[in-house]
Scaffold this motif. Sequence first.
Motif, PDB file in Angstrom:
ATOM      1  N   TYR A 120      -4.423   1.401  -9.198  1.00 33.37           N
ATOM      2  CA  TYR A 120      -4.214   1.328  -7.750  1.00 33.37           C
ATOM      3  C   TYR A 120      -5.179   2.233  -6.990  1.00 33.37           C
ATOM      4  N   LEU A 121      -5.273   3.474  -7.413  1.00 35.70           N
ATOM      5  CA  LEU A 121      -6.086   4.442  -6.675  1.00 35.70           C
ATOM      6  C   LEU A 121      -7.572   4.187  -6.785  1.00 35.70           C
ATOM      7  N   ASP A 123      -8.962   1.230  -7.894  1.00 36.99           N
ATOM      8  CA  ASP A 123      -9.249  -0.199  -7.912  1.00 36.99           C
ATOM      9  C   ASP A 123      -9.909  -0.579  -9.238  1.00 36.99           C
ATOM     10  N   SER A 149      -5.015   6.911  -0.727  1.00 38.07           N
ATOM     11  CA  SER A 149      -4.360   5.608  -0.752  1.00 38.07           C
ATOM     12  C   SER A 149      -5.095   4.693  -1.729  1.00 38.07           C
ATOM     13  N   GLY A 150      -4.618   3.494  -1.842  1.00 35.37           N
ATOM     14  CA  GLY A 150      -5.154   2.554  -2.822  1.00 35.37           C
ATOM     15  C   GLY A 150      -6.614   2.216  -2.629  1.00 35.37           C
TER      16      GLY A 150
END
Length: 165
Positions: A120-121, A123, A149-150
């Motif tokens: 998530y962090l 990608d 954020s992501g």
Amino acid sequence: MAKNLFIIRHAKSDWSFDVNDFDRPLNQRGYDNAPAMATRLAQYAVHPDKLISSPAKRAITTAQLFAERLGIPPEDIQTDGRIYEALPNTLLEIINGLDNVYNSVALFGHNPGLTLLVNYLADEDVYNVPTCGIVHIRFERVENWVEVSGGIGTNVWFAAPKDGA
């Protein structure tokens, strides 16, 4: 100024004890791998200045073994019960709530949450953060942890015990 996050999965745990999941201790491989991986981290260019761990026995023991090699007093390890069995949204809440006095933090926890968090962090498409694996994610141009954020992180370093020294 960048922020650096080290995502560290607990070392290998023992399944032979008749204890609940939370109380499972490290096995011998875990006790061997954690100091070796902590030494690799200690030799790395960036060091965490704060350690935060799940209170589960295998995670906090791993954090304590890392603290010893990093010269951080074990009593300075912060535990957060939300890390145990956490998914990325909960882990992100913890990260977003970090004190900005720390520019580099190590988070000790469990799968599948940690692998999902890395993906998530940064990608990424990391299949699995193995036991005692370390992932260094850097957040360039992030001055406040609340900004994390992501997709805005970069996976700078991914090390696992099987990689060798």
